[in-house]
Design a protein around this motif. Structure first.
Motif, PDB file in Angstrom:
ATOM      1  N   SER A   6       0.854  -1.184   0.000  1.00 52.68           N
ATOM      2  CA  SER A   6       0.000   0.000   0.000  1.00 52.68           C
ATOM      3  C   SER A   6       0.889   1.233   0.000  1.00 52.68           C
ATOM      4  N   PRO A   7       0.479   2.322  -0.679  1.00 54.59           N
ATOM      5  CA  PRO A   7       1.274   3.554  -0.653  1.00 54.59           C
ATOM      6  C   PRO A   7       1.351   4.127   0.763  1.00 54.59           C
ATOM      7  N   LEU A   8       2.437   4.869   1.031  1.00 52.84           N
ATOM      8  CA  LEU A   8       2.628   5.523   2.318  1.00 52.84           C
ATOM      9  C   LEU A   8       2.701   7.034   2.113  1.00 52.84           C
ATOM     10  N   ARG A   9       2.033   7.785   2.975  1.00 57.74           N
ATOM     11  CA  ARG A   9       2.121   9.244   2.949  1.00 57.74           C
ATOM     12  C   ARG A   9       1.908   9.801   1.549  1.00 57.74           C
ATOM     13  N   SER A  10       0.977   9.244   0.816  1.00 62.72           N
ATOM     14  CA  SER A  10       0.784   9.670  -0.566  1.00 62.72           C
ATOM     15  C   SER A  10      -0.644   9.395  -0.977  1.00 62.72           C
ATOM     16  N   LEU A  11      -0.858   9.273  -2.303  1.00 61.73           N
ATOM     17  CA  LEU A  11      -2.197   8.990  -2.800  1.00 61.73           C
ATOM     18  C   LEU A  11      -2.668   7.628  -2.322  1.00 61.73           C
ATOM     19  N   GLU A  12      -3.854   7.576  -1.807  1.00 56.31           N
ATOM     20  CA  GLU A  12      -4.425   6.296  -1.391  1.00 56.31           C
ATOM     21  C   GLU A  12      -5.616   5.917  -2.252  1.00 56.31           C
ATOM     22  N   VAL A  13      -6.171   6.905  -2.976  1.00 58.20           N
ATOM     23  CA  VAL A  13      -7.330   6.648  -3.825  1.00 58.20           C
ATOM     24  C   VAL A  13      -7.081   7.240  -5.212  1.00 58.20           C
ATOM     25  N   LEU A  14      -7.287   6.448  -6.242  1.00 55.99           N
ATOM     26  CA  LEU A  14      -7.173   6.912  -7.623  1.00 55.99           C
ATOM     27  C   LEU A  14      -8.467   6.611  -8.357  1.00 55.99           C
ATOM     28  N   GLU A  95       8.100   4.740   0.989  1.00 59.59           N
ATOM     29  CA  GLU A  95       7.686   6.145   0.960  1.00 59.59           C
ATOM     30  C   GLU A  95       8.104   6.814  -0.344  1.00 59.59           C
ATOM     31  N   HIS A  96       9.335   6.563  -0.779  1.00 58.60           N
ATOM     32  CA  HIS A  96       9.811   7.152  -2.027  1.00 58.60           C
ATOM     33  C   HIS A  96       8.989   6.667  -3.218  1.00 58.60           C
ATOM     34  N   LEU A  97       8.660   5.390  -3.212  1.00 57.57           N
ATOM     35  CA  LEU A  97       7.839   4.833  -4.285  1.00 57.57           C
ATOM     36  C   LEU A  97       6.473   5.514  -4.320  1.00 57.57           C
ATOM     37  N   SER A  98       5.930   5.784  -3.158  1.00 59.60           N
ATOM     38  CA  SER A  98       4.637   6.459  -3.067  1.00 59.60           C
ATOM     39  C   SER A  98       4.740   7.904  -3.563  1.00 59.60           C
ATOM     40  N   SER A  99       5.873   8.561  -3.281  1.00 61.29           N
ATOM     41  CA  SER A  99       6.081   9.932  -3.754  1.00 61.29           C
ATOM     42  C   SER A  99       6.150   9.986  -5.278  1.00 61.29           C
ATOM     43  N   VAL A 100       6.799   8.992  -5.867  1.00 61.90           N
ATOM     44  CA  VAL A 100       6.867   8.906  -7.332  1.00 61.90           C
ATOM     45  C   VAL A 100       5.469   8.814  -7.918  1.00 61.90           C
ATOM     46  N   LEU A 101       4.650   7.946  -7.344  1.00 64.64           N
ATOM     47  CA  LEU A 101       3.277   7.784  -7.832  1.00 64.64           C
ATOM     48  C   LEU A 101       2.500   9.091  -7.692  1.00 64.64           C
ATOM     49  N   ARG A 102       2.616   9.732  -6.533  1.00 66.18           N
ATOM     50  CA  ARG A 102       1.918  10.998  -6.287  1.00 66.18           C
ATOM     51  C   ARG A 102       2.278  12.047  -7.325  1.00 66.18           C
ATOM     52  N   LEU A 229      10.778  13.496  -0.773  1.00 70.58           N
ATOM     53  CA  LEU A 229      11.163  13.336  -2.173  1.00 70.58           C
ATOM     54  C   LEU A 229      10.122  13.984  -3.069  1.00 70.58           C
ATOM     55  N   VAL A 230      10.605  14.776  -4.044  1.00 68.40           N
ATOM     56  CA  VAL A 230       9.736  15.376  -5.045  1.00 68.40           C
ATOM     57  C   VAL A 230      10.325  15.072  -6.416  1.00 68.40           C
ATOM     58  N   VAL A 231       9.486  14.570  -7.322  1.00 67.44           N
ATOM     59  CA  VAL A 231       9.919  14.304  -8.697  1.00 67.44           C
ATOM     60  C   VAL A 231       9.266  15.339  -9.611  1.00 67.44           C
ATOM     61  N   MET A 232      10.050  16.331 -10.031  1.00 67.67           N
ATOM     62  CA  MET A 232       9.562  17.368 -10.927  1.00 67.67           C
ATOM     63  C   MET A 232       9.483  16.816 -12.348  1.00 67.67           C
ATOM     64  N   PRO A 233       8.679  17.418 -13.225  1.00 71.54           N
ATOM     65  CA  PRO A 233       8.489  16.839 -14.561  1.00 71.54           C
ATOM     66  C   PRO A 233       9.681  16.951 -15.497  1.00 71.54           C
TER      67      PRO A 233
END
Length: 450
Positions: A6-14, A95-102, A229-233
């Protein structure tokens, strides 16, 4: 290893539409972007900076977003085993994986495909950078200025790495936080030093911000100390995020990526609209790095003029002096922004010209067409030199750049004769000092000066 998390500290619903976009493997879909960024995060600590090698090594890696009534789950298949302990994914990596998804979802839905952001204008681009950072929870209005952006190479010597830790330690003792490109080397060292200092000062909410972008994240995977972590475009919005967030900047030894960052920063500070801007900038390294900064300084003065020296200070082999000077500089930033009623958490006052915001795609044609001559305003020359170094970074480590070099040979850069000689000397020194690739890897130039 394979797992469903499950994602952490990020999007939980899509929405179902978002899930479908993330599953879509066509050119218009988001699956390839999610897969590449996720593999980079899961490969944290890998001893390669070649994104093609990483993708080929884990060619059967995949990630799938599963929609459930209670939220989403991420199914990873054939992921690097180092991301797990006793079959469970390490929490920081999760957490980083969740930030990427977000960030992938937010940029696609709310930035790139939303009419309220006009990315062809300066105001629209800066607004987009602000909203991406706000969505990530990076903007914290209640805190006084204290973010030190640290730039430097991922391919540095052990002595240089230890020096970055010492600087980070003394910055941390002065209750300053660290923001870097989130990778190894000079991006990890300051965080490691500050982390120890924060523990000594009993600072429980120390910030270790990592800002990346999809093209570079495989070469500079987030190090384990990054807690935001922030992934800019793209690289341009990544660079703007650094200068809008940071209250001071420390530059350690590096290669072309560091030179790109220096030119971006100084090109902005040399813009007439920014003549009174308060932003302390320090170049620093151990004693044996003195020649590196001497060459950088000479190149900057030749290309951008003597006035450029007023925008930075070089301090060699003195971590305490670096930290003291930076603390004093940030105190001046605080006073300046308070006097002008400016925000502490985002530098709205800074003018970033379109030359520094427009996305540069380093194709062979674009690289050959760069205006590398001194018969133009210095901030415009800085922008074009920044693009040249950005293209070399792409040819060194980014997947699309590596494929372009593989297909069409080295990029060609055209410059006036004396500037070309200076550029050749600077780039040659980077190669000789082993700053183009990780230690032990042979460097094959991806550029040719014409």
């Amino acid at each position: 290893m394979s797992a469903t998390i499950s994602p952490l500290r990020s999007l939980e619903v899509l929405s179902q539409h978002e899930v479908n976009r993330l599953r879509d493997t066509s050119k218009a879909g988001l699956h390839d972007l999610l897969r590449r960024c996720s593999l980079a995060v899961l490969s944290s600590g890998s001893m390669t900076d070649d994104s093609l090698v990483l993708m080929e090594t884990y060619h059967d890696f995949d990630i799938e977003v599963i929609q459930q009534d209670r939220g989403i789950r991420l199914k990873v298949t054939n992921a690097p085993a180092e991301a797990f302990v006793d079959g469970k994914m390490i929490r920081g990596i999760r957490e980083h994986l969740s930030s990427v998804l977000r960030d992938i979802i937010y940029v696609y839905n709310e930035i790139q495909h939303h009419q309220r952001f006009d990315l062809t204008t300066g105001e629209g681009t800066t607004n987009a950078v602000f909203h991406i950072l706000r969505k990530a929870g990076t903007l914290k209005p209640g805190r006084d200025p204290g973010i030190v952006v640290c730039w430097g190479g991922h391919s540095i010597t052990r002595e240089e790495y230890d020096y970055t830790k010492d600087v980070g330690y003394h910055l941390g003792l002065r209750e300053l936080d660290i923001c870097t490109g989130c990778g190894p080397g000079a991006m990890k060292g300051p965080m490691k030093g500050a982390n120890l200092a924060h523990a000594k000062q009993r600072i429980g909410d120390g910030r270790y911000l990592g800002i990346s972008e999809p093209g570079i994240i495989a070469a500079e995977a987030p190090n384990p100390l990054v807690n935001e972590l922030v992934v800019m475009p793209d690289i341009e919005k990544r660079l703007e995020a650094f200068v809008r967030l940071g209250h001071g900047i420390v530059v350690f030894p590096g290669g072309v990526g560091t030179a790109e960052e220096i030119l971006y920063l100084l090109g902005i500070l040399l813009h007439p609209d920014n003549h009174d801007m308060k932003l302390p900038v320090i170049f620093t390294g151990p004693a044996n790095s003195a020649e590196y900064f001497q060459r950088i300084d000479e190149f900057l003065v030749y290309t951008l003029g003597e006035a450029v020296r007023s925008k930075y200070r070089i301090i060699v082999d003195d971590p305490v002096e670096v930290a003291r000077t930076m603390r004093q500089g940030i105190d001046s930033v605080t006073e300046f922004r308070r006097a002008h009623q400016d925000a502490f958490h985002f530098n709205w006052r800074l003018t970033v010209a379109r030359d520094f915001q427009d996305t540069f795609e380093p194709t062979h044609t674009a690289m050959a067409g760069l205006a590398l001559h001194r018969n133009q305003p210095v901030h415009e020359l800085a922008a074009n030199l920044r693009r040249a170094f950005s293209g070399i970074v792409a040819g060194n480590v980014k997947e699309h750049g590596l494929r372009a070099i593989e297909a069409h040979g080295p990029f060609q850069l055209h410059a006036e004769s004396e500037l070309m000689r200076r550029l050749d000397e600077l780039l040659g020194s980077f190669v000789a000092q082993g700053r183009m690739k990780l230690p032990g890897q042979e460097y094959v130039p991806c550029y040719r000066l014409v």
